[in-house]
Scaffold this motif. Structure first.
Motif, mmCIF file in Angstrom:
data_model
loop_
_atom_site.group_PDB
_atom_site.id
_atom_site.type_symbol
_atom_site.label_atom_id
_atom_site.label_comp_id
_atom_site.label_asym_id
_atom_site.label_seq_id
_atom_site.Cartn_x
_atom_site.Cartn_y
_atom_site.Cartn_z
ATOM 1 N N ILE A 64 21.724 -14.417 13.111
ATOM 2 C CA ILE A 64 21.294 -14.747 14.254
ATOM 3 C C ILE A 64 22.414 -15.109 15.218
ATOM 4 C CG2 ILE A 64 19.796 -16.072 15.905
ATOM 5 C CD1 ILE A 64 17.856 -16.455 13.477
ATOM 6 N N MET A 98 14.215 -17.942 17.581
ATOM 7 C CA MET A 98 14.598 -16.892 16.617
ATOM 8 C C MET A 98 14.941 -17.448 15.245
ATOM 9 S SD MET A 98 17.390 -14.248 18.686
ATOM 10 C CE MET A 98 18.359 -15.612 19.104
ATOM 11 N N VAL A 118 23.019 -19.245 12.096
ATOM 12 C CA VAL A 118 22.591 -19.278 13.429
ATOM 13 C C VAL A 118 23.763 -19.423 14.053
ATOM 14 C CG1 VAL A 118 20.828 -19.967 14.878
ATOM 15 C CG2 VAL A 118 20.191 -19.799 12.555
#
Length: 526
Positions: free
Chosen positions: A166, A325, A344
Motif C-alpha cells: 500500500i 486502505m 504500508v
C-alpha cells in the motif's frame, strides 16, 4: 492455490522451506558483507519471541525524520485542544525503539530506492536503484542480471503467505517498488521512462514487474509456486495504461491518462491473470469490496500520486484514506491461515517536505499514526510484528524558544510573552523552517502542497507580520534556494511491537530491518 511448505529444523532454527527444495536466497545476497553483518548483529540480541510471528506489517513514513515526529505529535495534540508537547503518536508508545543509520553505499544522504531496498533485502545498496546490490551501475540494464536480491515480500510469497503493498504515492514509486521490483533505475516506472537501449536489452519496467511478479518469481526460482501480490493499493494508474485516451479512466484529469508507449494495458492483463480479483479506481469501488470473499485487489486511485491527506476531500471520484486502505488490506490478507506480510507507505510526507510545506507533511504523518493504530486494533500483538520507521529524514527544523503550547505552525512567542518574538532583523519568525528548498509561499487555504512549485525559489527573510503561518498554504522560509527541498542524512527511528520486537534497540544499520522481520517470521535459515 499456494504451494504448501514444511517446517525444517536446521542448526536449531525453524524456518519455512519449499517442499520442492528450491534455493530462494541468491548466493551473492547470502554472502554479501552487509547481509552477513546484519545477520550477525541480530544474532547478538537474544529474544524469547523469535520465530513466533504469523504476520509482519512494515509501516514506512517516507521522509518521517525525528523533527517530523516531534512536530506531528505536537500538532496532533493541539488539534485536540491540548498544548501538544506531552502527547505521543500511536507507535511512539510501542515498547521498543532504535535509531537507524540511513546512508546508502555510495551516498551520505540517501534516497528512498536504496534505503527501502536495504530494509526489504537485508543489504545496503546504491542510491537510485531497486532490488539489486551495490555491484549495479545505475541506468545500465546489463548490470541487473546477477545482482538481483530476494525481498522479504518475495520470500513471504514463496512461504505461502499472503502479501500486500500500500502507498499513497504511485505504487511504482521507489519505496513500494523495492518490495517487488529489480531495476537499474528507480525512474523506470513504465516503458516510456526507459532508454531504448534498456528496453532492447530486455529490462522490464517496474509496473510490468508488479503485474508479472508471479511469473518472474517462478522463473527466477525454479520449483516454487506463488500466486502474486494479493493486495495492491495506491496511485500511479498512468504507468499501467497505454498512451491513448481510449483507455482513460472515468476520473482521468489529463486528456490522455496513460503513459505507456508499448500499447499494453496492464490493468487488463492483471484482470486476465486474476479473474477472481477486484480492480478498483475510486471510493465507490473501494466501498464495494467484499474483503471476506475477494482473492485479489488492485486499487489504483489516481493517475499519479494519491492526494495529500489534507487535500483528499477534493479528489475527483474520491479515494480511501491510508487508514481505510490498511484496514481493508488486513481484512483481505488475514483470510490466509499461513499469515501475511504487508508494507504500508505514507509516501506524501516526503512530497510535502520537498515542497516546503510543513502543514501537509504533518497531516500525512498524523494519518500514518492513525493507520498504525488501526492495524494494531485489527491484529493480535501475540502473533503480529508491527514495525514503524522511515526511509530517511528531511532538512526540517524546530527552532527558536517558543513557549509551551505555542502553535507548532505558528510564529515563535517566547516564554512570558504574548506577541511574536522578533529576530535581529526586526521581523517575526516561525518555529518550523527548512534549511533549503523553495522557501516562502503564502497560498492561504491551498491544501495541495505541490502548488508551491509555481514560481521561483525564495530565499532569506520575509516579513511575516500579516501572514497566517498556520494556514494550509503557508510554506516555511529557507536559507538555501533550491528547486526542491532535499533529504537529510541524520538517523531516523524504528518502533516495534509484537513478536521479536525485543530485537529493536540501540543504533543500527538500516538493513537490520529485514533481519528483524526474519527473526519474527523465519523465511530463511540463519
Amino acid at each position: 492455490m499456494k504451494r504448501k511448505f514444511t517446517h525444517l529444523l536446521v542448526a536449531g532454527a525453524t524456518f519455512h522451506a519449499c517442499v520442492a527444495g528450491a534455493q530462494v536466497l541468491p548466493a551473492d545476497q547470502a554472502g554479501n558483507s552487509w547481509f552477513t553483518q546484519g545477520q550477525a548483529a541480530v544474532q547478538g540480541k537474544g529474544a524469547a519471541t523469535a520465530g513466533a510471528a504469523k504476520n509482519v506489517i512494515l509501516f514506512v513514513g517516507d521522509g518521517m525524520g525525528v523533527s517530523t515526529l516531534t512536530a506531528a505529535r505536537i500538532r496532533a495534540g493541539q488539534l485536540q485542544g491540548q498544548s501538544g508537547e506531552e502527547g505521543l503518536l500511536s507507535f511512539e508508545q510501542y515498547p521498543h525503539t532504535a535509531l537507524v543509520k540511513t546512508y546508502n553505499v555510495d551516498a551520505q544522504t540517501p534516497d528512498s530506492a536504496g534505503t527501502m531496498t536495504a530494509m526489504m533485502s537485508g543489504l545496503k545498496t546504491d542510491v537510485g536503484v531497486i532490488g539489486v546490490d551495490e555491484d549495479i551501475e545505475r541506468g545500465d540494464c546489463a548490470t541487473v542480471a546477477g545482482n538481483e536480491v530476494a525481498t522479504y515480500l518475495e520470500l513471504a510469497e514463496i512461504a505461502g503467505m499472503s502479501t500486500g503493498v500500500i502507498s499513497t504515492a504511485r505504487i511504482t514509486h521507489a519505496t513500494p517498488a523495492a518490495t517487488y521490483a529489480k531495476s537499474a533505475d528507480r525512474n523506470w516506472e513504465d516503458v516510456s521512462d526507459m532508454p531504448q537501449a534498456a528496453v532492447d536489452a530486455g529490462c522490464e519496467d517496474i509496473a510490468s514487474q508488479l503485474v508479472n511478479l508471479e511469473a518472474n518469481l517462478e522463473a527466477r526460482y525454479p520449483g516454487v509456486d506463488v500466486d502474486g501480490i494479493d493486495v495492491v493499493m495506491g496511485g500511479g494508474r498512468r504507468h499501467f495504461l497505454p498512451k491513448d485516451p481510449a483507455f482513460n479512466s472515468h476520473d482521468a484529469v489529463s486528456a490522455t491518462e496513460g503513459d505507456r508507449s508499448d500499447g499494453r494495458d496492464l490493468t487488463a492483463e492483471w484482470r486476465e491473470l486474476y479473474p477472481e480479483g477486484d480492480y478498483i479506481v475510486d471510493s465507490a469501488g473501494f466501498a464495494a469490496l467484499d474483503t471476506d470473499a475477494t482473492g485479489k485487489v488492485l486499487g489504483l486511485f489516481n493517475e499519479s500520486h494519491m492526494q495529500y491527506e489534507a487535500d483528499r476531500g477534493n479528489d475527483v471520484a474520491g479515494e480511501p484514506s491510508l487508514t481505510e486502505m490498511t484496514t481493508a488490506a488486513i481484512e483481505v490478507l488475514d483470510n490466509n491461515d499461513e499469515g501475511f506480510f504487508l508494507m504500508v507507505e505514507s509516501g506524501r510526507i516526503d512530497h510535502a517536505h520537498h515542497a516546503g510545506n510543513a502543514y501537509g507533511a504533518l497531516a500525512d504523518t498524523i494519518e500514518l499514526a492513525r493507520a498504525v493504530e488501526a492495524a494494531r486494533a485489527a491484529t493480535s500483538p501475540e502473533d503480529t510484528l508491527i514495525l514503524v520507521t522511515a526511509d530517511h529524514s528531511h532538512v526540517f527544523t524546530i527552532g527558536g524558544y517558543p513557549k509551551r503550547g505555542n502553535p507548532i505552525l505558528g510564529k515563535v512567542v517566547n516564554v512570558g510573552a504574548s506577541e511574536p518574538a522578533l529576530a535581529a532583523d526586526g521581523l517575526p519568525y516561525t518555529t518550523l523552517a527548512y534549511a533549503n528548498g523553495l522557501g516562502f509561499r503564502d497560498l492561504g487555504d491551498e491544501t495541495d502542497s505541490d502548488a508551491g512549485y509555481a514560481g521561483e525559489p525564495v530565499s532569506g527573510r520575509v516579513d511575516l507580520s500579516a501572514v497566517d503561518t498556520e494556514s494550509p498554504g503557508y510554506h516555511q522560509e529557507t536559507i538555501v534556494p533550491l528547486a526542491s527541498e532535499t533529504h537529510a542524512g541524520e538517523d531516523i527511528t524504528l518502533h516495534a511491537s509484537g513478536p521479536a520486537a525485543e530485537f529493536v534497540g540501540g543504533t543500527v544499520e538500516q538493513n537490520m530491518v529485514f533481519h528483524i522481520m526474519n527473526k519474527a517470521r523465519r523465511l530463511i535459515a540463519e
